[in-house]
Write a protein that holds these residues in place. Structure first.
Motif, PDB file in Angstrom:
ATOM      1  N   MET A   1       0.846  -1.177   0.000  1.00 55.73           N
ATOM      2  CA  MET A   1       0.000   0.000   0.000  1.00 55.73           C
ATOM      3  C   MET A   1       0.894   1.243   0.000  1.00 55.73           C
ATOM      4  O   MET A   1       1.815   1.349   0.803  1.00 55.73           O
ATOM      5  N   THR A   2       0.599   2.186  -0.874  1.00 50.99           N
ATOM      6  CA  THR A   2       1.376   3.416  -1.005  1.00 50.99           C
ATOM      7  C   THR A   2       0.595   4.604  -0.430  1.00 50.99           C
ATOM      8  O   THR A   2      -0.604   4.486  -0.135  1.00 50.99           O
ATOM      9  N   SER A   3       1.268   5.736  -0.340  1.00 45.08           N
ATOM     10  CA  SER A   3       0.594   6.968   0.080  1.00 45.08           C
ATOM     11  C   SER A   3      -0.558   7.296  -0.869  1.00 45.08           C
ATOM     12  O   SER A   3      -1.628   7.720  -0.431  1.00 45.08           O
ATOM     13  N   GLN A   4      -0.333   7.076  -2.154  1.00 42.14           N
ATOM     14  CA  GLN A   4      -1.399   7.348  -3.133  1.00 42.14           C
ATOM     15  C   GLN A   4      -2.588   6.422  -2.911  1.00 42.14           C
ATOM     16  O   GLN A   4      -3.740   6.838  -3.044  1.00 42.14           O
ATOM     17  N   ASP A   5      -2.331   5.168  -2.561  1.00 42.55           N
ATOM     18  CA  ASP A   5      -3.421   4.237  -2.256  1.00 42.55           C
ATOM     19  C   ASP A   5      -4.255   4.750  -1.076  1.00 42.55           C
ATOM     20  O   ASP A   5      -5.488   4.660  -1.085  1.00 42.55           O
ATOM     21  N   ILE A   6      -3.576   5.275  -0.073  1.00 47.72           N
ATOM     22  CA  ILE A   6      -4.280   5.818   1.094  1.00 47.72           C
ATOM     23  C   ILE A   6      -5.129   7.015   0.676  1.00 47.72           C
ATOM     24  O   ILE A   6      -6.303   7.124   1.054  1.00 47.72           O
ATOM     25  N   LEU A   7      -4.556   7.902  -0.118  1.00 51.42           N
ATOM     26  CA  LEU A   7      -5.315   9.061  -0.589  1.00 51.42           C
ATOM     27  C   LEU A   7      -6.515   8.622  -1.429  1.00 51.42           C
ATOM     28  O   LEU A   7      -7.594   9.218  -1.329  1.00 51.42           O
ATOM     29  N   ASN A   8      -6.346   7.579  -2.225  1.00 53.16           N
ATOM     30  CA  ASN A   8      -7.465   7.066  -3.029  1.00 53.16           C
ATOM     31  C   ASN A   8      -8.579   6.510  -2.138  1.00 53.16           C
ATOM     32  O   ASN A   8      -9.762   6.714  -2.426  1.00 53.16           O
ATOM     33  N   LEU A   9      -8.195   5.799  -1.062  1.00 47.84           N
ATOM     34  CA  LEU A   9      -9.192   5.301  -0.110  1.00 47.84           C
ATOM     35  C   LEU A   9      -9.996   6.453   0.484  1.00 47.84           C
ATOM     36  O   LEU A   9     -11.216   6.375   0.604  1.00 47.84           O
ATOM     37  N   ILE A  10      -9.293   7.505   0.863  1.00 48.06           N
ATOM     38  CA  ILE A  10      -9.945   8.672   1.461  1.00 48.06           C
ATOM     39  C   ILE A  10     -10.840   9.352   0.435  1.00 48.06           C
ATOM     40  O   ILE A  10     -11.991   9.689   0.728  1.00 48.06           O
ATOM     41  N   ARG A  11     -10.341   9.540  -0.768  1.00 49.81           N
ATOM     42  CA  ARG A  11     -11.110  10.227  -1.808  1.00 49.81           C
ATOM     43  C   ARG A  11     -12.413   9.481  -2.129  1.00 49.81           C
ATOM     44  O   ARG A  11     -13.443  10.092  -2.410  1.00 49.81           O
ATOM     45  N   LYS A  12     -12.394   8.157  -2.040  1.00 47.67           N
ATOM     46  CA  LYS A  12     -13.587   7.353  -2.337  1.00 47.67           C
ATOM     47  C   LYS A  12     -14.576   7.300  -1.173  1.00 47.67           C
ATOM     48  O   LYS A  12     -15.682   6.802  -1.330  1.00 47.67           O
ATOM     49  N   ASP A  13     -14.180   7.816  -0.022  1.00 44.30           N
ATOM     50  CA  ASP A  13     -15.020   7.775   1.176  1.00 44.30           C
ATOM     51  C   ASP A  13     -15.770   9.109   1.294  1.00 44.30           C
ATOM     52  O   ASP A  13     -15.192  10.135   1.659  1.00 44.30           O
ATOM     53  N   GLU A  14     -17.047   9.074   0.984  1.00 43.64           N
ATOM     54  CA  GLU A  14     -17.854  10.299   0.952  1.00 43.64           C
ATOM     55  C   GLU A  14     -17.861  11.018   2.302  1.00 43.64           C
ATOM     56  O   GLU A  14     -17.751  12.242   2.367  1.00 43.64           O
ATOM     57  N   TRP A  15     -17.965  10.252   3.390  1.00 44.37           N
ATOM     58  CA  TRP A  15     -17.985  10.861   4.719  1.00 44.37           C
ATOM     59  C   TRP A  15     -16.658  11.567   5.009  1.00 44.37           C
ATOM     60  O   TRP A  15     -16.643  12.712   5.479  1.00 44.37           O
ATOM     61  N   MET A  16     -15.545  10.904   4.724  1.00 47.03           N
ATOM     62  CA  MET A  16     -14.235  11.518   4.977  1.00 47.03           C
ATOM     63  C   MET A  16     -14.050  12.789   4.152  1.00 47.03           C
ATOM     64  O   MET A  16     -13.531  13.792   4.658  1.00 47.03           O
ATOM     65  N   MET A  17     -14.466  12.739   2.905  1.00 47.84           N
ATOM     66  CA  MET A  17     -14.337  13.928   2.061  1.00 47.84           C
ATOM     67  C   MET A  17     -15.201  15.069   2.594  1.00 47.84           C
ATOM     68  O   MET A  17     -14.780  16.227   2.598  1.00 47.84           O
ATOM     69  N   ASN A  18     -16.395  14.745   3.077  1.00 49.97           N
ATOM     70  CA  ASN A  18     -17.264  15.762   3.655  1.00 49.97           C
ATOM     71  C   ASN A  18     -16.614  16.380   4.890  1.00 49.97           C
ATOM     72  O   ASN A  18     -16.646  17.603   5.076  1.00 49.97           O
ATOM     73  N   VAL A  19     -15.999  15.556   5.724  1.00 50.94           N
ATOM     74  CA  VAL A  19     -15.293  16.050   6.912  1.00 50.94           C
ATOM     75  C   VAL A  19     -14.170  17.000   6.482  1.00 50.94           C
ATOM     76  O   VAL A  19     -14.034  18.111   7.006  1.00 50.94           O
ATOM     77  N   LEU A  20     -13.365  16.565   5.529  1.00 50.25           N
ATOM     78  CA  LEU A  20     -12.242  17.391   5.067  1.00 50.25           C
ATOM     79  C   LEU A  20     -12.716  18.726   4.489  1.00 50.25           C
ATOM     80  O   LEU A  20     -12.138  19.782   4.785  1.00 50.25           O
ATOM     81  N   LEU A  21     -13.747  18.700   3.678  1.00 48.87           N
ATOM     82  CA  LEU A  21     -14.259  19.937   3.082  1.00 48.87           C
ATOM     83  C   LEU A  21     -14.861  20.856   4.147  1.00 48.87           C
ATOM     84  O   LEU A  21     -14.705  22.081   4.075  1.00 48.87           O
ATOM     85  N   THR A  22     -15.506  20.279   5.136  1.00 51.31           N
ATOM     86  CA  THR A  22     -16.092  21.074   6.219  1.00 51.31           C
ATOM     87  C   THR A  22     -14.991  21.784   7.006  1.00 51.31           C
ATOM     88  O   THR A  22     -15.108  22.976   7.311  1.00 51.31           O
ATOM     89  N   VAL A  23     -13.921  21.074   7.310  1.00 53.16           N
ATOM     90  CA  VAL A  23     -12.813  21.696   8.050  1.00 53.16           C
ATOM     91  C   VAL A  23     -12.096  22.722   7.156  1.00 53.16           C
ATOM     92  O   VAL A  23     -11.761  23.817   7.622  1.00 53.16           O
ATOM     93  N   ARG A  24     -11.897  22.378   5.902  1.00 47.69           N
ATOM     94  CA  ARG A  24     -11.228  23.318   4.993  1.00 47.69           C
ATOM     95  C   ARG A  24     -11.955  24.664   4.951  1.00 47.69           C
ATOM     96  O   ARG A  24     -11.331  25.731   4.903  1.00 47.69           O
ATOM     97  N   ASP A  25     -13.287  24.615   5.015  1.00 47.46           N
ATOM     98  CA  ASP A  25     -14.076  25.846   4.928  1.00 47.46           C
ATOM     99  C   ASP A  25     -13.885  26.775   6.125  1.00 47.46           C
ATOM    100  O   ASP A  25     -14.316  27.924   6.082  1.00 47.46           O
TER     101      ASP A  25
END
Length: 184
Positions: A1-25
């Motif tokens: 598993m690579t760093s890119q694989d981890i980022l891909n897992l996160i990107r495919k997780d709708e809840w995680m992306m929502n959390v990240l976008l909420t904090v980014r805002d």
């Protein structure tokens, strides 16, 4: 598993992306989400779990020397709770945490992250204004993806605290393939 694989897992997780976008805002300086947010996702994947292992909280860190008030952190937690009420938030300004941890002053959130107790806990993710994800890993991802836990090199506090955390977290009950080092 690579760093890119981890980022891909996160990107495919709708809840995680929502959390990240909420904090980014919130437009916090030098922010990221660390600890179990990334660690748990990787360990769940490596154990073949389909359902997310519950998080104790979402660890949002940022670095702002201009406002070291704990009240600011509580205010930010309340804002996040208002946007995502089903999540437990922990927001901490790392510009003041060196005092609590009896360390030299941290230079950034990444520097503070490097002082967290275990190597697989010293991993965080952020999303920029262009929706690019970035993984922050002061010690790389080898221990994280090898399911190994050991004290991080800059965790200079008592090794007893490391042992107590390991026992309290009961990670091996949740992820039985984990290998824990330096408990002897």
């Amino acid at each position: 598993m690579t760093s890119q694989d981890i980022l891909n897992l996160i990107r495919k997780d709708e809840w995680m992306m929502n959390v990240l976008l909420t904090v980014r805002d919130l437009h916090l300086p030098d922010w990221m989400i660390g600890a179990g947010f990334v660690r748990g996702k990787v360990w769940d994947f490596l154990h073949g779990y389909v359902t997310r292992t519950p998080l104790g909280d979402i660890d949002v860190i940022y670095y702002d020397k201009t406002d070291l008030r704990e009240e600011k952190e509580v205010e930010l937690q309340n804002i996040l709770k208002g946007k995502m009420p089903d999540s437990v938030w922990s927001v901490t300004n790392q510009a003041r945490m060196h005092i609590e941890n009896n360390d030299a002053e941290y230079k950034s959130s990444e520097d503070a992250l490097a002082h967290w107790p275990e190597t697989p806990t010293c991993v965080a993710v952020l999303i920029d204004e262009n929706h690019n994800l970035k993984l922050v890993t002061p010690y790389g991802i080898k221990d994280l993806v090898s399911l190994e836990i050991r004290p991080s090199p800059k965790f200079t506090r008592d090794i007893k605290l490391y042992r107590e955390r390991i026992n309290k977290k009961k990670w091996q009950e949740k992820w039985p393939q984990l290998k824990i080092h330096n408990l002897g």
